[in-house]
Motif scaffolding. Sequence first.
Motif, PDB file in Angstrom:
ATOM      1  N   GLY A 127     -23.530  38.921  17.328  1.00  0.00           N
ATOM      2  CA  GLY A 127     -24.677  39.179  18.199  1.00  0.00           C
ATOM      3  C   GLY A 127     -25.306  40.544  18.023  1.00  0.00           C
ATOM      4  O   GLY A 127     -26.408  40.792  18.515  1.00  0.00           O
ATOM      5  N   GLY A 128     -24.650  41.432  17.289  1.00  0.00           N
ATOM      6  CA  GLY A 128     -25.154  42.791  17.155  1.00  0.00           C
ATOM      7  C   GLY A 128     -26.192  42.990  16.070  1.00  0.00           C
ATOM      8  O   GLY A 128     -26.769  44.073  15.969  1.00  0.00           O
ATOM      9  N   PHE A 129     -26.431  41.965  15.228  1.00  0.00           N
ATOM     10  CA  PHE A 129     -27.452  42.133  14.195  1.00  0.00           C
ATOM     11  C   PHE A 129     -28.280  40.853  14.091  1.00  0.00           C
ATOM     12  O   PHE A 129     -27.827  39.761  14.457  1.00  0.00           O
ATOM     13  N   SER A 130     -29.501  40.978  13.589  1.00  0.00           N
ATOM     14  CA  SER A 130     -30.496  39.914  13.687  1.00  0.00           C
ATOM     15  C   SER A 130     -30.080  38.633  12.971  1.00  0.00           C
ATOM     16  O   SER A 130     -30.257  37.528  13.499  1.00  0.00           O
ATOM     17  N   PHE A 131     -29.516  38.743  11.744  1.00  0.00           N
ATOM     18  CA  PHE A 131     -29.120  37.536  11.028  1.00  0.00           C
ATOM     19  C   PHE A 131     -27.994  36.805  11.773  1.00  0.00           C
ATOM     20  O   PHE A 131     -27.997  35.570  11.854  1.00  0.00           O
ATOM     21  N   GLY A 132     -27.052  37.577  12.302  1.00  0.00           N
ATOM     22  CA  GLY A 132     -25.970  36.965  13.068  1.00  0.00           C
ATOM     23  C   GLY A 132     -26.493  36.247  14.295  1.00  0.00           C
ATOM     24  O   GLY A 132     -26.050  35.133  14.627  1.00  0.00           O
ATOM     25  N   ARG A 133     -27.445  36.867  14.991  1.00  0.00           N
ATOM     26  CA  ARG A 133     -28.023  36.220  16.183  1.00  0.00           C
ATOM     27  C   ARG A 133     -28.750  34.936  15.816  1.00  0.00           C
ATOM     28  O   ARG A 133     -28.679  33.945  16.549  1.00  0.00           O
ATOM     29  N   SER A 134     -29.454  34.957  14.676  1.00  0.00           N
ATOM     30  CA  SER A 134     -30.164  33.739  14.271  1.00  0.00           C
ATOM     31  C   SER A 134     -29.190  32.606  13.995  1.00  0.00           C
ATOM     32  O   SER A 134     -29.464  31.441  14.326  1.00  0.00           O
ATOM     33  N   LEU A 135     -28.033  32.921  13.417  1.00  0.00           N
ATOM     34  CA  LEU A 135     -27.003  31.894  13.196  1.00  0.00           C
ATOM     35  C   LEU A 135     -26.465  31.377  14.531  1.00  0.00           C
ATOM     36  O   LEU A 135     -26.312  30.161  14.729  1.00  0.00           O
ATOM     37  N   LEU A 136     -26.160  32.299  15.441  1.00  0.00           N
ATOM     38  CA  LEU A 136     -25.626  31.901  16.743  1.00  0.00           C
ATOM     39  C   LEU A 136     -26.590  30.987  17.490  1.00  0.00           C
ATOM     40  O   LEU A 136     -26.175  29.995  18.105  1.00  0.00           O
ATOM     41  N   LEU A 137     -27.882  31.307  17.441  1.00  0.00           N
ATOM     42  CA  LEU A 137     -28.876  30.541  18.190  1.00  0.00           C
ATOM     43  C   LEU A 137     -29.265  29.252  17.478  1.00  0.00           C
ATOM     44  O   LEU A 137     -29.703  28.296  18.126  1.00  0.00           O
ATOM     45  N   LYS A 138     -29.081  29.201  16.152  1.00  0.00           N
ATOM     46  CA  LYS A 138     -29.417  27.986  15.408  1.00  0.00           C
ATOM     47  C   LYS A 138     -28.308  26.953  15.498  1.00  0.00           C
ATOM     48  O   LYS A 138     -28.572  25.742  15.496  1.00  0.00           O
ATOM     49  N   PHE A 139     -27.059  27.423  15.585  1.00  0.00           N
ATOM     50  CA  PHE A 139     -25.916  26.495  15.609  1.00  0.00           C
ATOM     51  C   PHE A 139     -25.031  26.750  16.837  1.00  0.00           C
ATOM     52  O   PHE A 139     -23.855  27.096  16.700  1.00  0.00           O
ATOM     53  N   PRO A 140     -25.566  26.593  18.038  1.00  0.00           N
ATOM     54  CA  PRO A 140     -24.770  26.894  19.246  1.00  0.00           C
ATOM     55  C   PRO A 140     -23.560  25.987  19.396  1.00  0.00           C
ATOM     56  O   PRO A 140     -22.501  26.435  19.859  1.00  0.00           O
ATOM     57  N   TYR A 174     -26.221  30.300  27.134  1.00  0.00           N
ATOM     58  CA  TYR A 174     -25.664  30.758  25.852  1.00  0.00           C
ATOM     59  C   TYR A 174     -26.601  31.770  25.200  1.00  0.00           C
ATOM     60  O   TYR A 174     -26.175  32.828  24.705  1.00  0.00           O
ATOM     61  N   GLN A 175     -27.897  31.476  25.204  1.00  0.00           N
ATOM     62  CA  GLN A 175     -28.887  32.377  24.626  1.00  0.00           C
ATOM     63  C   GLN A 175     -28.879  33.729  25.340  1.00  0.00           C
ATOM     64  O   GLN A 175     -28.960  34.783  24.701  1.00  0.00           O
ATOM     65  N   SER A 176     -28.757  33.700  26.660  1.00  0.00           N
ATOM     66  CA  SER A 176     -28.711  34.947  27.426  1.00  0.00           C
ATOM     67  C   SER A 176     -27.492  35.770  27.058  1.00  0.00           C
ATOM     68  O   SER A 176     -27.556  37.008  26.981  1.00  0.00           O
TER      69      SER A 176
END
Length: 459
Positions: A329-342, A202-204
């Motif tokens: 996934g295209g911006f840093s805050f969005g990625r942090s949300l995706l990776l924090k709440f998979p 998922y992270q990849s």
Amino acid sequence: MTTQPAPAPAPEMFDVVIFGASGFTGRYVIREALKFLAPSSPYASPLRSLALAGRSRDRVATALRWAAGPGPAPDLHILVADSSDPASLAALAARARVVLSCAGPFRHLGRPVAAACAAAGADCLDISGEPEFMERVEAESHEVAAKNGSLIISACGFDCIPAELGYLFHSRQWAPPSVPVSVQAYVSLESDKKIVGNFGSYQSAVLGVANASELQALRRSQPRRPRPNIPGPPPPKGSLVELEHDETLALWTIKLPSADKAVVRRTLSTLTERPEGLPGAEETVEFAEHRKNFWSSVKPAHFGVKLTSKSLLGIAQFIFTLLCISLLGGFSFGRSLLLKFPSFFSVGGFRKSGPTEEQVSSASFKMWFIGHGYSDASRASEHGSKPNKEIITRVTGPEIGYITTSIVLVQCALVLLSQRGNLPKGGVYTPGAVFGPTDLQQRLQENGLSFDLVSTRAL
């Protein structure tokens, strides 16, 4: 007073070193490798020495005890190495014939490992499914690896061996004068429990979206690859999200943005450049003849991959996850949300703790390959002609992320150890280009996977 014998000294070189051994997938790779470690292995195996590597000696030792259970853990040498420490990777690669790289995301952790192996002349297999990582390693390390006799082969897990060998198996069913035009793979993940994926995968995927522009820039910066000559008109490209109900399989399908398509295309491009395949460094006369015959029976075709589900709900869950990753996934805050709440963004499909052992043992996969083409290649050039032949093949196996991936990776390593002279001296290649003419398919069939011809019919 009796004295205890001194422990045997560690060998200067190890046949295999598993890097990232304490990770989720790494411990399953250890368990699979232990089955083939001589002299205790019941199999005739070329694996005589095995070492484990990771950042923490204690965590690696814990993974070894888990992998060896319920019996006692064997006395394996543990190397402390970290992707951020080039000296530790150089020391690891200098003592390995084959490094199994299991630490991801590979765009962050895999490149230093590949570079260290290329410099040391060690072979390196990884389980990446990240196209940008694979193609960047080829751009950066191919010449050094070729010079130093290091074979670097990515995607030696479920990504992308079943697709690569499945395509080659399917292609060889088209006996002359018939030819395929398109081969569509359909992946079905099955379980009587809830299917939970590896957080690393998922992270990849999240990082892949974040770095999509880097992949495109990398491809533009490299020489254009030769394209294979495929008869007949190409199939329509379609959109990324393309929901349909396949009548042949009676399943709902959606286009899957996986590495399989890119890797198969790279293999076919290599075959276009070298129609007889990649010659071995010291190959036997018999294998050279076999290699040429094998590749002469492989026919290029347009290739794609789709995910399948018996229900629309399963497809809807995948679409939701895909849209979340695409939008955030295209911006840093969005990625942090995706990776924090998979778990939330994947509707429970991924979680940081990974699947339970029960969920892993109950899962399996099926991968159908439906090919359309011509019963006679000469018909492909006729104006307005349409494909008139269909062949369906299938690859099946156990759970994809841990069991199948471990089986495939270890068998690839055993092929390297037992047949190294028949393989290219060095360089960065796709698994299909290197392992296609070897006995890897047979080995996989002996260890839980199957390759079957399902049907052949006229359209």
